[in-house]
Design a protein around this motif. Structure first.
Motif, PDB file in Angstrom:
ATOM      1  N   UNK A 122       0.805  -1.229   0.000  1.00 13.18           N
ATOM      2  CA  UNK A 122       0.000   0.000   0.000  1.00 13.18           C
ATOM      3  C   UNK A 122       0.837   1.278   0.000  1.00 13.18           C
ATOM      4  N   UNK A 123       2.150   1.159   0.117  1.00 18.09           N
ATOM      5  CA  UNK A 123       3.007   2.356   0.138  1.00 18.09           C
ATOM      6  C   UNK A 123       4.112   2.193  -0.898  1.00 18.09           C
ATOM      7  N   UNK A 124       4.207   3.159  -1.794  1.00 20.67           N
ATOM      8  CA  UNK A 124       5.216   3.107  -2.854  1.00 20.67           C
ATOM      9  C   UNK A 124       6.205   4.253  -2.700  1.00 20.67           C
ATOM     10  N   UNK A 125       7.496   3.921  -2.747  1.00 22.92           N
ATOM     11  CA  UNK A 125       8.568   4.916  -2.759  1.00 22.92           C
ATOM     12  C   UNK A 125       8.511   5.869  -1.559  1.00 22.92           C
ATOM     13  N   UNK A 181       6.309   6.631  12.058  1.00 25.25           N
ATOM     14  CA  UNK A 181       5.243   7.652  12.086  1.00 25.25           C
ATOM     15  C   UNK A 181       4.757   7.981  10.677  1.00 25.25           C
ATOM     16  N   UNK A 182       5.697   8.061   9.706  1.00 22.79           N
ATOM     17  CA  UNK A 182       5.301   8.375   8.334  1.00 22.79           C
ATOM     18  C   UNK A 182       4.482   7.233   7.725  1.00 22.79           C
ATOM     19  N   UNK A 183       4.880   5.993   8.021  1.00 24.67           N
ATOM     20  CA  UNK A 183       4.120   4.843   7.504  1.00 24.67           C
ATOM     21  C   UNK A 183       2.736   4.800   8.147  1.00 24.67           C
ATOM     22  N   UNK A 184       2.684   5.101   9.435  1.00 24.96           N
ATOM     23  CA  UNK A 184       1.391   5.156  10.134  1.00 24.96           C
ATOM     24  C   UNK A 184       0.452   6.153   9.466  1.00 24.96           C
ATOM     25  N   UNK A 236      -4.964   5.977   5.940  1.00 23.04           N
ATOM     26  CA  UNK A 236      -5.943   6.190   4.862  1.00 23.04           C
ATOM     27  C   UNK A 236      -6.720   4.912   4.566  1.00 23.04           C
ATOM     28  N   UNK A 237      -6.178   3.761   5.001  1.00 21.85           N
ATOM     29  CA  UNK A 237      -6.775   2.470   4.641  1.00 21.85           C
ATOM     30  C   UNK A 237      -7.309   1.694   5.852  1.00 21.85           C
TER      31      UNK A 237
END
Length: 213
Positions: A81-84, A97-100, A105-106
């Motif tokens: 679900x997270x690219x680059x 924290x950034x991944x959280x 959103x999902x």
């Protein structure tokens, strides 16, 4: 005043000014000695993720969103679900924290942990040893690391090393300038002089010249 005497005085003043400028630049400074065995261990600076670090991303109750990844040379990672996502230059907590934020959103209230499995670190967190040594290398900095630790890791001095002419280059964060220190590797490794052992800092560069003969 005779012309030749005036010329000699002027030249002497210029040489003195150059010597003082050299001292101000830190080229002849010496660092205080460090103990061979630290009396009190303590944590170092917060670890900053670097290129080629291997990470485990853990998402509580959502294992399918976690991953084991290696930071790419461009400093980014990709997870479900997270690219680059930029990773280099962040602490594990900052990256979590950034991944959280992205996963929120999902899924509701994601709990994310980032574990560093294999360390490379940024250049600012490495100790680089170059010149007349058995195996020049970039070493991940460890808390309470000393000059002796770094030299053991690179196999000591080469046969023709001028160990007592070695220099340590360090970036001074307070002044924003680079400083140079004299270090006595010959005394440390060949004579066992404990006063020649000094504490290292992240980002230090140790330069070892060869003898001229």
């Amino acid at each position: 005043m005779p012309t030749d005497r005036f010329t000699r005085l002027l030249a002497g003043s210029a040489m003195a000014s150059l010597a003082l400028a050299g001292c101000a630049g830190g080229s002849g400074q010496e660092l205080p000695p460090a103990s061979f065995v630290s009396m009190q261990e303590g944590p170092g600076e917060e670890y900053v993720i670097g290129p080629l670090d291997e990470l485990t991303i853990f998402v509580w109750r959502n294992p399918e969103l976690g991953a084991q990844v290696q930071v790419r040379p461009d400093g980014r990672i990709t997870t479900p679900l997270i690219t680059d996502m930029p990773a280099v230059g962040k602490t594990p907590k900052m990256l979590a924290d950034d991944i959280t934020l992205q996963l929120s959103q999902y899924i509701q209230e994601p709990l994310v942990s980032v574990i560093v499995n294999r360390f490379a670190g940024t250049f600012s967190q490495q100790v680089r040893v170059v010149g007349a040594t058995t195996k020049p290398a970039s070493l991940p900095y460890r808390a309470n690391m000393t000059l002796l630790d770094a030299m053991i890791a690179v196999g000591g001095l080469s046969e023709y090393a001028a160990g007592n002419k070695a220099r340590l280059i360090r970036f001074d964060k307070e002044s924003g300038s680079q400083k140079e220190y004299a270090i006595k590797l010959g005394d440390l490794l060949r004579r066992g002089d404990s006063k020649a052992n000094v504490m290292l800092m992240p980002g230090d560069v140790i330069i070892i010249p060869e003898s001229t003969f």
